[in-house]
Scaffold this motif. Structure first.
Motif, mmCIF file in Angstrom:
data_model
loop_
_atom_site.group_PDB
_atom_site.id
_atom_site.type_symbol
_atom_site.label_atom_id
_atom_site.label_comp_id
_atom_site.label_asym_id
_atom_site.label_seq_id
_atom_site.Cartn_x
_atom_site.Cartn_y
_atom_site.Cartn_z
ATOM 1 N N ALA A 167 4.383 -4.768 4.905
ATOM 2 C CA ALA A 167 5.251 -3.698 4.423
ATOM 3 C C ALA A 167 6.193 -3.200 5.507
ATOM 4 C CB ALA A 167 4.419 -2.539 3.876
ATOM 5 N N LYS A 189 16.814 -7.398 -2.524
ATOM 6 C CA LYS A 189 16.120 -6.115 -2.704
ATOM 7 C C LYS A 189 14.775 -6.158 -1.985
ATOM 8 C CE LYS A 189 14.712 -5.340 -6.817
ATOM 9 N NZ LYS A 189 14.660 -5.023 -8.256
ATOM 10 N N VAL A 190 14.438 -5.075 -1.322
ATOM 11 C CA VAL A 190 13.166 -4.944 -0.599
ATOM 12 C C VAL A 190 12.444 -3.718 -1.150
ATOM 13 C CG1 VAL A 190 12.039 -4.666 1.631
ATOM 14 C CG2 VAL A 190 14.159 -6.003 1.462
ATOM 15 N N GLU A 191 11.247 -3.929 -1.679
ATOM 16 C CA GLU A 191 10.435 -2.835 -2.221
ATOM 17 C C GLU A 191 9.182 -2.660 -1.362
ATOM 18 O OE1 GLU A 191 9.509 -3.610 -6.254
ATOM 19 O OE2 GLU A 191 11.615 -3.669 -6.925
ATOM 20 N N ARG A 192 9.031 -1.489 -0.818
ATOM 21 C CA ARG A 192 7.847 -1.155 -0.008
ATOM 22 C C ARG A 192 7.076 -0.056 -0.723
ATOM 23 N NH1 ARG A 192 11.888 -2.147 3.907
ATOM 24 N NH2 ARG A 192 11.249 -3.752 5.442
ATOM 25 N N ARG A 193 5.854 -0.378 -1.101
ATOM 26 C CA ARG A 193 5.021 0.566 -1.844
ATOM 27 C C ARG A 193 3.849 1.039 -0.986
ATOM 28 N NH1 ARG A 193 3.848 -2.869 -7.157
ATOM 29 N NH2 ARG A 193 3.348 -4.357 -5.473
ATOM 30 N N ALA A 203 5.136 -6.109 1.250
ATOM 31 C CA ALA A 203 6.416 -5.729 0.656
ATOM 32 C C ALA A 203 6.818 -6.758 -0.401
ATOM 33 C CB ALA A 203 7.494 -5.627 1.736
ATOM 34 N N ARG A 204 7.494 -6.293 -1.390
ATOM 35 C CA ARG A 204 8.029 -7.188 -2.433
ATOM 36 C C ARG A 204 9.505 -7.429 -2.118
ATOM 37 N NH1 ARG A 204 6.459 -8.832 -7.486
ATOM 38 N NH2 ARG A 204 8.142 -9.387 -8.931
ATOM 39 N N ILE A 205 9.824 -8.652 -1.759
ATOM 40 C CA ILE A 205 11.180 -8.978 -1.288
ATOM 41 C C ILE A 205 11.774 -10.023 -2.231
ATOM 42 C CG2 ILE A 205 12.545 -9.843 0.637
ATOM 43 C CD1 ILE A 205 10.229 -9.020 2.481
ATOM 44 N N HIS A 206 12.832 -9.639 -2.911
ATOM 45 C CA HIS A 206 13.517 -10.545 -3.838
ATOM 46 C C HIS A 206 14.787 -11.071 -3.186
ATOM 47 C CE1 HIS A 206 16.266 -11.555 -7.206
ATOM 48 N NE2 HIS A 206 15.170 -12.119 -7.671
ATOM 49 N N GLN A 242 15.824 -6.650 5.691
ATOM 50 C CA GLN A 242 16.777 -5.745 5.061
ATOM 51 C C GLN A 242 17.567 -6.482 3.988
ATOM 52 O OE1 GLN A 242 19.280 -4.094 8.093
ATOM 53 N NE2 GLN A 242 17.564 -3.261 9.303
ATOM 54 N N GLU A 260 11.346 -15.373 -3.788
ATOM 55 C CA GLU A 260 10.586 -14.221 -3.346
ATOM 56 C C GLU A 260 9.871 -14.554 -2.036
ATOM 57 O OE1 GLU A 260 6.986 -11.268 -4.888
ATOM 58 O OE2 GLU A 260 7.584 -13.052 -6.044
#
Length: 305
Positions: A221, A251-255, A261-264, A226, A215
């Protein structure tokens, strides 16, 4: 009793007839005649055919138990033979399947070893091959034990890679064995470089997400990251040589409620399947020592004459 009423014939016990010798000669001659007549003229052939025809049903009925016994014996013998053949065929099939699996495993190992050798030639750092023996007994960590230790020159902090990418780092060294902490361990961190953008960051082990991954933490964010970006070692930590593939962004999660950002990321190394690995020397051991400053020239005392 009147004499006229008496039977004057001889009793049957004393009745007169052909003598036994006469009878023997007669029947012998008759037998010879019949044999000659049958041999020359086939006189008894119709009689023999009639007797054979009359006795055939009795012969057939008498032979049925014998034939039934022979059929039963042949059936059980053929059944036993078929079972033996089937067992032998299954044994051979199991052997061929085992050999095919061994051949497939050997081919995979040869391919991985060749890729390891090619990776070693690409990086000029000192390296040695090692084999993974077993997983560490601690179920709360992601670590493996390799068959190289201090005797073989393995140093604490040495990078460990396989043919696909970085696996981890040596965190404990014994005389004959060494412990390697994998990149998916929760206490693992490695500086990485996004090969697309050139941005540096730090990847942390994440053993929970999707069975194990990495991670990128504390990334804004609006960071240019990508899915599909390749992450490699940056080399700024003085441990890993630059350019080693580490992971790929999955996977990229932007809340909206978070500034980060949460980047796995998915590790490229076979963290749970590698058997043969390469242990590199730490990058800090390859840096030449800092040159010593030249001593200053001594100053002369007194003024000029």
């Amino acid at each position: 009793m009147p004499l006229g009423t008496l039977d004057r014939n001889a009793p049957s016990l004393f009745r007169q007839g052909p003598t036994p010798l006469t009878r023997l000669l007669f029947f012998s001659a008759l037998s010879v005649f019949l044999m000659v007549a049958d041999a020359r003229f086939h006189l008894t052939h119709p009689l023999r055919a009639a007797v054979d025809t009359a006795l055939y049903p009795l012969q057939w009925v008498a032979l049925q138990p014998v034939r039934a016994g022979q059929s039963a014996a042949e059936y059980f013998e053929s059944l036993h033979s078929a079972q033996m053949v089937e067992e032998e065929a299954r044994h051979k099939l199991a052997q061929q399947s085992q050999r095919a699996n061994q051949v497939e495993q050997l081919l995979q190992e040869n391919t991985r070893l060749r890729e390891l050798l090619a990776l070693r030639e690409r990086f000029k750092s000192e390296a040695q091959a090692a084999e993974v023996l077993y997983d560490a007994p601690d179920p709360y960590t992601r670590r493996v034990i390799i068959d190289r230790g201090q005797i073989k020159g393995v140093a604490l902090g040495s990078p460990v890679i396989d043919e696909a990418g970085v696996l981890g780092q040596v965190t404990r060294v014994d005389p004959l064995l060494a412990e390697v902490t994998l990149v998916i361990d929760r206490d693992f961190a490695i500086p990485v470089l996004n090969t697309r953008t050139g941005a540096r960051s730090v990847a942390y082990g994440d053993p929970i997400a999707n069975g194990g991954g990495l991670e990128l933490r504390y990334m804004p964010a609006n960071a240019d990251v990508q899915a599909g970006d390749l992450l490699s070692t940056s080399g700024v930590d003085g441990v890993y040589p630059p350019g080693l593939p580490v992971a790929r962004v999955d996977k990229v999660e932007r809340r909206a409620d978070s500034a980060f950002a949460r980047i796995h990321c998915v590790p490229l190394g076979l963290v749970m399947a590698s058997r043969h690995v390469m242990v590199l020397s730490p990058l800090g051991d390859q840096v030449p020592p800092r040159p010593q400053p030249e001593p200053a020239a001594p100053q002369r005392k007194g003024g000029r004459k």
